[in-house]
Design an enzyme around this catalytic site. Structure first.
Site, PDB file in Angstrom:
ATOM      1  N   SER A  88      26.440  22.201  75.852  1.00 22.36           N
ATOM      2  CA  SER A  88      25.998  23.057  76.947  1.00 22.36           C
ATOM      3  C   SER A  88      25.941  24.510  76.491  1.00 22.36           C
ATOM      4  O   SER A  88      26.751  24.946  75.656  1.00 22.36           O
ATOM      5  CB  SER A  88      27.008  22.924  78.093  1.00 22.36           C
ATOM      6  OG  SER A  88      26.797  23.923  79.046  1.00 22.36           O
ATOM      7  N   TYR A 126      36.041  23.212  81.322  1.00 22.54           N
ATOM      8  CA  TYR A 126      34.868  22.393  80.993  1.00 22.54           C
ATOM      9  C   TYR A 126      34.230  22.866  79.676  1.00 22.54           C
ATOM     10  O   TYR A 126      33.977  22.071  78.770  1.00 22.54           O
ATOM     11  CB  TYR A 126      33.837  22.466  82.127  1.00 22.54           C
ATOM     12  CG  TYR A 126      32.476  21.930  81.739  1.00 22.54           C
ATOM     13  CD1 TYR A 126      32.266  20.565  81.560  1.00 22.54           C
ATOM     14  CD2 TYR A 126      31.389  22.791  81.516  1.00 22.54           C
ATOM     15  CE1 TYR A 126      31.017  20.071  81.176  1.00 22.54           C
ATOM     16  CE2 TYR A 126      30.143  22.311  81.134  1.00 22.54           C
ATOM     17  CZ  TYR A 126      29.964  20.957  80.968  1.00 22.54           C
ATOM     18  OH  TYR A 126      28.730  20.465  80.590  1.00 22.54           O
ATOM     19  N   LYS A 174      33.747  21.151  75.767  1.00 17.05           N
ATOM     20  CA  LYS A 174      32.500  21.039  74.995  1.00 17.05           C
ATOM     21  C   LYS A 174      32.686  21.639  73.602  1.00 17.05           C
ATOM     22  O   LYS A 174      32.229  21.086  72.605  1.00 17.05           O
ATOM     23  CB  LYS A 174      31.353  21.737  75.718  1.00 17.05           C
ATOM     24  CG  LYS A 174      30.863  21.011  76.962  1.00 17.05           C
ATOM     25  CD  LYS A 174      30.145  19.709  76.637  1.00 17.05           C
ATOM     26  CE  LYS A 174      29.779  18.908  77.872  1.00 17.05           C
ATOM     27  NZ  LYS A 174      29.410  17.530  77.616  1.00 17.05           N
TER      28      LYS A 174
HETATM   29  P1  NAD Z   1      26.083  13.114  85.295  1.00 19.74           P
HETATM   30  O1  NAD Z   1      27.404  13.299  85.945  1.00 19.74           O
HETATM   31  O2  NAD Z   1      24.899  12.821  86.162  1.00 19.74           O
HETATM   32  O3  NAD Z   1      26.167  11.984  84.183  1.00 19.74           O
HETATM   33  C1  NAD Z   1      27.324  11.750  83.415  1.00 19.74           C
HETATM   34  C2  NAD Z   1      27.528  10.252  83.377  1.00 19.74           C
HETATM   35  O4  NAD Z   1      28.672   9.951  82.577  1.00 19.74           O
HETATM   36  C3  NAD Z   1      27.796   9.663  84.768  1.00 19.74           C
HETATM   37  O5  NAD Z   1      26.958   8.548  84.954  1.00 19.74           O
HETATM   38  C4  NAD Z   1      29.266   9.268  84.726  1.00 19.74           C
HETATM   39  O6  NAD Z   1      29.539   8.156  85.546  1.00 19.74           O
HETATM   40  C5  NAD Z   1      29.471   8.987  83.245  1.00 19.74           C
HETATM   41  N1  NAD Z   1      30.842   9.173  82.780  1.00 19.74           N
HETATM   42  C6  NAD Z   1      31.635  10.263  82.936  1.00 19.74           C
HETATM   43  N2  NAD Z   1      32.840  10.049  82.354  1.00 19.74           N
HETATM   44  C7  NAD Z   1      32.788   8.804  81.820  1.00 19.74           C
HETATM   45  C8  NAD Z   1      33.713   8.016  81.088  1.00 19.74           C
HETATM   46  N3  NAD Z   1      34.947   8.446  80.839  1.00 19.74           N
HETATM   47  N4  NAD Z   1      33.328   6.803  80.662  1.00 19.74           N
HETATM   48  C9  NAD Z   1      32.077   6.326  80.933  1.00 19.74           C
HETATM   49  N5  NAD Z   1      31.169   7.026  81.634  1.00 19.74           N
HETATM   50  C10 NAD Z   1      31.515   8.254  82.074  1.00 19.74           C
HETATM   51  O7  NAD Z   1      25.809  14.421  84.422  1.00 19.74           O
HETATM   52  P2  NAD Z   1      24.485  14.902  83.684  1.00 19.74           P
HETATM   53  O8  NAD Z   1      23.978  16.105  84.393  1.00 19.74           O
HETATM   54  O9  NAD Z   1      23.579  13.769  83.427  1.00 19.74           O
HETATM   55  O10 NAD Z   1      25.132  15.419  82.321  1.00 19.74           O
HETATM   56  C11 NAD Z   1      25.112  14.627  81.140  1.00 19.74           C
HETATM   57  C12 NAD Z   1      25.791  15.403  80.039  1.00 19.74           C
HETATM   58  O11 NAD Z   1      25.137  16.659  79.868  1.00 19.74           O
HETATM   59  C13 NAD Z   1      27.255  15.738  80.300  1.00 19.74           C
HETATM   60  O12 NAD Z   1      27.959  15.605  79.086  1.00 19.74           O
HETATM   61  C14 NAD Z   1      27.231  17.186  80.740  1.00 19.74           C
HETATM   62  O13 NAD Z   1      28.431  17.849  80.420  1.00 19.74           O
HETATM   63  C15 NAD Z   1      26.072  17.714  79.896  1.00 19.74           C
HETATM   64  N6  NAD Z   1      25.431  18.891  80.490  1.00 19.74           N
HETATM   65  C16 NAD Z   1      24.924  18.832  81.754  1.00 19.74           C
HETATM   66  C17 NAD Z   1      24.362  19.962  82.325  1.00 19.74           C
HETATM   67  C18 NAD Z   1      23.837  19.921  83.741  1.00 19.74           C
HETATM   68  O14 NAD Z   1      23.724  20.978  84.368  1.00 19.74           O
HETATM   69  N7  NAD Z   1      23.453  18.779  84.273  1.00 19.74           N
HETATM   70  C19 NAD Z   1      24.280  21.150  81.597  1.00 19.74           C
HETATM   71  C20 NAD Z   1      24.779  21.176  80.280  1.00 19.74           C
HETATM   72  C21 NAD Z   1      25.353  20.025  79.743  1.00 19.74           C
END
Ligand code: NAD
Ligand code: UDP
Length: 348
Positions: free
Chosen positions: A123, A147, A151
């Site tokens: 991120s 958070y 990362k």
């Molecule tokens: P999201 O919450 O929609 O998806 C994350 C998925 O991971 C979910 O389906 C959740 O059930 C699963 N999960 C979480 N912990 C778990 C575990 N211990 N075991 C198995 N499954 C698990 O989030 P997203 O927006 O799709 O984000 C995906 C990735 O991108 C994440 O790592 C997040 O930190 C990163 N990210 C997201 C954003 C954003 O704004 N959406 C920005 C920067 C980085």
């Protein structure tokens, strides 16, 4: 290629699964559904026309991961994490346990089964308050909340695994502000509860779910006083993941910014959303949100060169696609569990 997509039932993961299958890859989704939904898995199947296998499991469960990976995978894409900054300040241990312990277990399982390629979701939060914009990958890393710390720790760990094992390759993708939805309107960002991010909140205000948007801060040193961010369409992110897998065939550890290279203020996002939705978005300017920074946008030249990629979709398209998803899902959360129960289950 056969790819294990950890966190594939979530927002970015589900879009990436469809893009992977469209490019001829075989996908298995691994997710504990603490935040993702079975509905998203079904939409991946529906949109791709593929019989996608789903395994419900936790990335901290090394044994289950090992058994699964031992059936033969070329690569892992690791989206599985908790991602809400404010929540991480309340539950730092749960965030470190889920995100960092989960990544350690995944790396151990990959090592034990000889799977050598990893694409990792990082991120722009790792940059904290940047000294200058646009932000290059060389900018100082200043994570400022649990958070972002998770990362940073995971990035360092993956880098050290790459150093220790030249046969292991990784792409660490630093997303700026993901937004938008699949053009079909079937898949999108489902915050399951009160959204903390701008775009889903704006979308819900447009849908009449909240009376107005609180704009956090009108006195930033930006062109209109509101915070500026680099919003990137989730379809562009999905495309970048597919390309990252290709790059990993040649080895190496690649740290890449994924953004559009252009920043928009909160007021500009509101105006764009009003334009595409035809809805008025009432708002009031309130105090700054603790921890927010004035402006963040990416220097994307490294990703463009490494992946032969650049973002295709503009802000209007992100708003239009988010609005289509919102209009097709007026009840929002598709999960069968109330959000608090999910949250409690995932944070312990
Ligand atoms: P999201 O919450 O929609 O998806 C994350 C998925 O991971 C979910 O389906 C959740 O059930 C699963 N999960 C979480 N912990 C778990 C575990 N211990 N075991 C198995 N499954 C698990 O989030 P997203 O927006 O799709 O984000 C995906 C990735 O991108 C994440 O790592 C997040 O930190 C990163 N990210 C997201 C954003 C954003 O704004 N959406 C920005 C920067 C980085
Ligand atoms: N923002 C806002 N009201 C909201 C949510 C966000 O004014 O209800 C602002 C926030 O201050 C920032 C921008 O919108 O300037 C993007 O915030 P978001 O939480 O989506 O992303 P991040 O702050 O993590 O970059």
């Amino acid at each position: 290629m056969k790819v294990l997509v950890c966190g594939g039932a979530g927002y970015i993961g589900s879009h990436t699964c469809v893009a992977l299958i469209e490019q001829g890859q075989e996908v298995v989704i691994y997710d504990n559904l603490c935040r993702g939904t079975l509905a998203a898995v079904d939409h991946v199947r529906q949109l791709s026309g593929a019989q996608v296998r789903f395994v419900q499991g936790d990335v901290r469960d090394r044994g289950t991961l090992e058994t699964l990976l031992a059936t033969g995978f070329h690569a892992v894409i690791h989206f599985a994490a908790l991602k809400i900054m404010s929540e991480s300040c309340q539950y730092p241990l749960a965030y470190f346990d889920n995100n960092v312990t989960g990544t350690v277990a995944l790396l151990q399982a990959m090592r034990a089964t000889g799977v050598q390629q990893l694409v990792f979701s990082s991120s722009a939060a790792v940059y904290g308050d940047p000294e200058t914009v646009p932000i290059t990958e060389e900018a100082p890393l200043r994570a400022s909340n649990p958070y972002s710390h998770t990362k940073l720790v995971m990035e360092q760990l993956i880098g050290e695994v790459c150093d220790a094992r030249p046969s292991f390759s990784a792409a660490i993708l630093r997303y700026f502000n993901p937004a938008g939805a699949h053009p079909s309107g079937l898949m999108g960002e489902d915050p399951c509860g009160l959204p903390t991010n701008l775009m889903p909140y704006v979308s819900q205000v447009a849908a009449g779910m909240h009376p107005r948007l609180s704009v956090f801060g009108g006195d930033y040193p930006t062109r209109d006083g509101t915070g500026v961010r680099d919003y990137i369409h989730v379809m562009d992110l999905a495309d970048a993941h597919v390309r990252a897998l290709d790059v990993l065939q040649h080895g190496g550890c690649h740290v890449l910014n994924l953004g559009t290279g252009r920043g928009y203020s909160v007021l500009e996002v509101i105006a764009a959303f009003e334009r595409v939705s035809g809805c008025r978005i009432p708002y009031e300017i309130v105090a700054r949100r603790v921890g927010d920074v004035a402006e963040v946008w990416a220097d994307t030249s490294r990703a463009e060169k490494a992946l032969g990629w650049h973002a295709q979709y503009d802000l209007l398209r992100m708003c239009a696609d988010a609005w289509r998803w919102q209009s097709m899902h007026p009840q929002g959360c598709q999960s069968s569990q109330p959000i608090e129960a999910q949250r409690q289950a995932s944070i312990g």
